[in-house]
Scaffold this active site. Structure first.
Site, PDB file in Angstrom:
ATOM      1  N   LYS A  34      38.105 -16.258  11.675  1.00 34.03           N
ATOM      2  CA  LYS A  34      36.583 -16.096  11.640  1.00 34.03           C
ATOM      3  C   LYS A  34      36.063 -16.198  10.437  1.00 34.03           C
ATOM      4  O   LYS A  34      35.177 -17.033  10.187  1.00 34.03           O
ATOM      5  CB  LYS A  34      36.197 -15.057  12.544  1.00 34.03           C
ATOM      6  CG  LYS A  34      34.634 -14.609  12.343  1.00 34.03           C
ATOM      7  CD  LYS A  34      34.289 -13.385  12.830  1.00 34.03           C
ATOM      8  CE  LYS A  34      34.361 -12.153  12.255  1.00 34.03           C
ATOM      9  NZ  LYS A  34      33.388 -12.170  11.185  1.00 34.03           N
ATOM     10  N   ASN A  35      36.520 -15.442   9.413  1.00 35.03           N
ATOM     11  CA  ASN A  35      35.853 -15.286   8.228  1.00 35.03           C
ATOM     12  C   ASN A  35      36.045 -16.454   7.252  1.00 35.03           C
ATOM     13  O   ASN A  35      35.284 -16.481   6.359  1.00 35.03           O
ATOM     14  CB  ASN A  35      36.231 -13.857   7.663  1.00 35.03           C
ATOM     15  CG  ASN A  35      35.599 -12.598   8.270  1.00 35.03           C
ATOM     16  OD1 ASN A  35      34.843 -13.018   9.032  1.00 35.03           O
ATOM     17  ND2 ASN A  35      35.938 -11.557   8.073  1.00 35.03           N
ATOM     18  N   CYS A 129      27.257  -7.257  11.609  1.00 33.47           N
ATOM     19  CA  CYS A 129      27.644  -5.911  11.751  1.00 33.47           C
ATOM     20  C   CYS A 129      26.911  -4.667  11.115  1.00 33.47           C
ATOM     21  O   CYS A 129      26.706  -4.921   9.802  1.00 33.47           O
ATOM     22  CB  CYS A 129      29.058  -5.704  11.616  1.00 33.47           C
ATOM     23  SG  CYS A 129      30.215  -6.211  12.960  1.00 33.47           S
ATOM     24  N   ASP A 317      38.658  -4.231   8.063  1.00 32.79           N
ATOM     25  CA  ASP A 317      38.547  -4.717   9.491  1.00 32.79           C
ATOM     26  C   ASP A 317      39.425  -4.535  10.441  1.00 32.79           C
ATOM     27  O   ASP A 317      39.492  -4.754  11.405  1.00 32.79           O
ATOM     28  CB  ASP A 317      38.274  -6.346   9.268  1.00 32.79           C
ATOM     29  CG  ASP A 317      37.007  -6.852   8.454  1.00 32.79           C
ATOM     30  OD1 ASP A 317      36.046  -5.898   8.228  1.00 32.79           O
ATOM     31  OD2 ASP A 317      37.115  -8.005   8.221  1.00 32.79           O
ATOM     32  N   ARG A 409      31.506 -11.855  19.247  1.00 32.07           N
ATOM     33  CA  ARG A 409      31.341 -12.481  18.038  1.00 32.07           C
ATOM     34  C   ARG A 409      32.289 -12.956  17.237  1.00 32.07           C
ATOM     35  O   ARG A 409      32.399 -13.774  16.414  1.00 32.07           O
ATOM     36  CB  ARG A 409      30.580 -11.543  17.099  1.00 32.07           C
ATOM     37  CG  ARG A 409      29.036 -11.549  17.121  1.00 32.07           C
ATOM     38  CD  ARG A 409      28.570 -10.695  16.176  1.00 32.07           C
ATOM     39  NE  ARG A 409      29.076 -11.041  14.938  1.00 32.07           N
ATOM     40  CZ  ARG A 409      29.243  -9.957  14.321  1.00 32.07           C
ATOM     41  NH1 ARG A 409      28.893  -8.804  14.155  1.00 32.07           N
ATOM     42  NH2 ARG A 409      29.713 -10.380  12.677  1.00 32.07           N
TER      43      ARG A 409
HETATM   44  N1  EPU Z   1      28.926  -5.072  -2.200  1.00 34.11           N
HETATM   45  C1  EPU Z   1      27.951  -4.771  -2.920  1.00 34.11           C
HETATM   46  N2  EPU Z   1      27.137  -5.908  -3.510  1.00 34.11           N
HETATM   47  C2  EPU Z   1      27.138  -7.166  -2.980  1.00 34.11           C
HETATM   48  C3  EPU Z   1      27.991  -7.163  -2.080  1.00 34.11           C
HETATM   49  C4  EPU Z   1      28.967  -6.273  -1.657  1.00 34.11           C
HETATM   50  O1  EPU Z   1      27.597  -3.768  -3.611  1.00 34.11           O
HETATM   51  O2  EPU Z   1      26.382  -8.008  -3.515  1.00 34.11           O
HETATM   52  C5  EPU Z   1      29.684  -4.077  -1.633  1.00 34.11           C
HETATM   53  C6  EPU Z   1      29.250  -3.878  -0.031  1.00 34.11           C
HETATM   54  O3  EPU Z   1      28.231  -2.992   0.098  1.00 34.11           O
HETATM   55  C7  EPU Z   1      30.674  -3.095   0.434  1.00 34.11           C
HETATM   56  C8  EPU Z   1      31.783  -3.957  -0.735  1.00 34.11           C
HETATM   57  O4  EPU Z   1      30.836  -4.449  -1.858  1.00 34.11           O
HETATM   58  O5  EPU Z   1      30.761  -1.950  -0.023  1.00 34.11           O
HETATM   59  C9  EPU Z   1      32.517  -5.051   0.163  1.00 34.11           C
HETATM   60  O6  EPU Z   1      31.676  -5.993   0.752  1.00 34.11           O
HETATM   61  P1  EPU Z   1      31.920  -7.671   0.845  1.00 34.11           P
HETATM   62  O7  EPU Z   1      30.668  -8.533  -0.101  1.00 34.11           O
HETATM   63  O8  EPU Z   1      33.197  -7.942   0.390  1.00 34.11           O
HETATM   64  O9  EPU Z   1      31.790  -7.863   2.333  1.00 34.11           O
HETATM   65  P2  EPU Z   1      31.233  -8.964   3.050  1.00 34.11           P
HETATM   66  O10 EPU Z   1      31.359 -10.294   2.336  1.00 34.11           O
HETATM   67  O11 EPU Z   1      29.720  -9.020   3.495  1.00 34.11           O
HETATM   68  C10 EPU Z   1      33.096  -9.709   4.544  1.00 34.11           C
HETATM   69  C11 EPU Z   1      33.649  -9.732   5.780  1.00 34.11           C
HETATM   70  C12 EPU Z   1      33.618  -8.510   6.443  1.00 34.11           C
HETATM   71  C13 EPU Z   1      34.714  -7.589   5.838  1.00 34.11           C
HETATM   72  C14 EPU Z   1      34.135  -7.429   4.253  1.00 34.11           C
HETATM   73  C15 EPU Z   1      35.411  -6.742   3.394  1.00 34.11           C
HETATM   74  C16 EPU Z   1      32.804 -12.061   6.166  1.00 34.11           C
HETATM   75  C17 EPU Z   1      31.728 -12.744   6.871  1.00 34.11           C
HETATM   76  N3  EPU Z   1      32.711 -10.624   6.526  1.00 34.11           N
HETATM   77  O12 EPU Z   1      31.985  -8.959   4.421  1.00 34.11           O
HETATM   78  O13 EPU Z   1      34.145  -8.849   7.885  1.00 34.11           O
HETATM   79  O14 EPU Z   1      34.557  -6.262   6.230  1.00 34.11           O
HETATM   80  O15 EPU Z   1      34.180  -9.016   3.823  1.00 34.11           O
HETATM   81  O16 EPU Z   1      36.570  -7.194   3.626  1.00 34.11           O
HETATM   82  O17 EPU Z   1      33.526 -12.331   5.730  1.00 34.11           O
HETATM   83  C18 EPU Z   1      34.489  -8.397  10.055  1.00 34.11           C
HETATM   84  O18 EPU Z   1      35.028  -9.456  10.273  1.00 34.11           O
HETATM   85  O19 EPU Z   1      34.488  -7.427  11.063  1.00 34.11           O
HETATM   86  C19 EPU Z   1      33.662  -8.108   9.108  1.00 34.11           C
HETATM   87  C20 EPU Z   1      32.818  -7.218   8.990  1.00 34.11           C
END
Ligand code: EPU
Length: 438
Positions: A34-35, A129, A317, A409
């Site tokens: 998915k990701n 989420c 995750d 999802r």
């Molecule tokens: N963060 C910041 N600033 C930013 C971006 C992130 O402070 O600009 C912080 C977040 O608050 C969090 C941490 O950095 O504490 C990690 O966030 P990240 O940006 O890595 O998460 P994401 O890209 O929004 C993706 C996955 C999530 C998964 C996270 C961590 C996708 C679409 N989503 O989210 O997947 O939990 O990385 O591995 O790739 C899931 O599949 O269930 C899911 C939620």
């Protein structure tokens, strides 16, 4: 007109019903990640030709992002269940519609892709989420280094650059989303971009491989320094997405929770190492093959401590799923969530099934119980929903899981896959008389 199914009005009426106690047995085939898919589909926007993307999971998030591209003017056609042809050359305006964009977190990737292609983008603020504040300051910091400014007007983020030029970005936090977005914005920028403290998840590497197959020059993905030499054009390509690490891990944990014997096939075993290591610590037997793992439980489950970390650490995750397993392991386990602020909302649901868990901030203390009991519960988010299924499969009695649109999802054919492994699981509509009898 939407060409793929999207969220229906009836979603809230659907439930998954599980009669627990069956040991899972057999083979489950893992779908595409998915990701990776939700990053690679927007990345197609950067191409000057048609891209064929294979091994796409047939799940709601992917259908949504494909619909968004279609609404923006791309020609999207489904070749078969797992393959899409996307011609992005018909996208004329770098604007992503609010009504479908707001439903998913990964819609923020449209920002990087549109910025990279058109030097500007307007995208609704992302949804997805809900487990605490989900900032995108690091994404915007990266865009600024490349020369773009941003503003937020009426729920839309606008980013714009006169000319995108490479630069040096040091991420303050390891962020998957920021790493993806900066890569997308940088591949067609002038000159070299360096991302330090980059995320190393398998889907980051997959995105880099996809971009390179279109003619990009991205090096170092999978390490914490990614170097991108901008190119002028990107061509169409054919690319196959990697298997889903988290879907695989979810079936591995489910096999363990039910005392089953399951072959999880179509996996990259290297991506599963942190999950495999934890399961072995808990007393689960795992045999690794070239592209499969066999998961068996012969002994009692043992307690252990888990702390989530960015890759190659234990994935956040998988945190709710492993907590569901530890809730029936002998002894006291401690689970620490070190990525998200608030990813324990599902604990109240597990407690309804008899789990003994106390949460203090980012730490959950789990006192293992002998067995869980079926109950009505909610999927509070995607992975929480997976944890509910695992708990329900292992529990005595019947569990009704509500709010399953979260599960849809991210998990392809989840009911069919668990049924094929021998689970007593079905999808119902709550106005269905069978549901009222259950
Ligand atoms: N963060 C910041 N600033 C930013 C971006 C992130 O402070 O600009 C912080 C977040 O608050 C969090 C941490 O950095 O504490 C990690 O966030 P990240 O940006 O890595 O998460 P994401 O890209 O929004 C993706 C996955 C999530 C998964 C996270 C961590 C996708 C679409 N989503 O989210 O997947 O939990 O990385 O591995 O790739 C899931 O599949 O269930 C899911 C939620």
């Amino acid at each position: 007109m939407l060409i793929y199914p999207s969220y229906g009005e009836c979603c809230n009426l659907k439930q998954i019903v599980v009669n627990g106690g069956n040991r899972l047995n057999g083979t489950v085939h893992i779908s595409g990640a998915k990701n990776a898919a939700v990053a690679i589909i927007p990345a197609v926007i950067l191409s000057d030709g048609v891209c064929r993307i294979e091994n796409i999971p047939n799940i709601m998030d992917v259908n949504l992002i494909a619909n968004i591209l279609h609404e923006m003017g791309a020609r999207v056609s489904r070749v078969n269940k797992t393959t899409l042809d996307i011609d992005p050359t018909y996208i004329r305006r770098p604007v992503a519609a609010y009504d479908i964009v707001r439903r998913m977190r990964a819609s923020s990737y449209l920002l990087g892709a549109l910025l990279g292609k058109f030097s500007e983008a307007q995208v609704a603020l992302p949804g997805g989420c809900d487990f605490g504040v989900r900032p995108i300051d690091q994404h915007l910091k990266g865009f600024a280094v490349l020369g773009a400014t941003h503003s937020v007007v009426q729920g839309m983020i606008n980013v714009k650059a006169d000319r995108l030029t490479g630069g040096h970005v040091y991420l303050d936090v390891v962020s998957v989303g920021a790493t993806v977005n900066i890569m997308l914005a940088a591949v067609r920028a002038e000159g070299r971009t360096i991302i330090e403290n980059a995320a190393k998840e398998p889907h980051i590497v997959d995105l880099a491989n996809f971009l390179n197959s279109m003619g990009a020059d991205v090096r170092g993905a999978g390490t914490d320094v990614i170097k991108i030499n901008g190119v002028k054009h990107l061509n169409g390509t054919t690319y196959s997405i990697i298997p889903d690490q988290i879907e695989a891990g979810t079936y591995m944990v489910a096999a363990a929770a039910t005392g089953g014997d399951v072959i999880v096939s179509n996996v990259i075993t290297k991506h599963l190492e942190s999950i495999t290591a934890k399961l072995r610590e808990i007393g689960v037997q795992i045999d690794e093959y070239e592209d499969a793992v066999r998961v068996r439980r012969t002994d009692e489950l043992r307690r252990c401590n888990v702390k989530t970390m960015p890759h190659p650490g234990f994935p956040t995750d998988m945190q709710p799923q492993i907590a569901a397993l530890l809730s029936i392991a002998q002894g006291t386990s401690i689970v620490t969530e070190a990525v998200w602020d608030n990813r324990f909302r599902y604990v109240e649901e597990l407690k309804r099934m008899g789990a003994v868990i106390s949460v203090d901030g980012k730490v959950a203390v789990i006192e293992g119980v002998k067995e869980l009991n079926g109950a009505p519960v909610k999927a509070t988010d995607l992975r929480a929903g997976a944890a509910m299924i695992i708990a329900a499969l292992a529990a005595k009695g019947t569990t009704h899981i509500e709010d399953i649109e979260h599960i849809e999802r991210g998990y392809e054919d989840v009911v069919e896959k668990f049924s094929a492994l021998g689970a007593d699981i079905r999808l119902i509509y709550t106005d269905d008389p069978i549901a009222r009898r259950a």
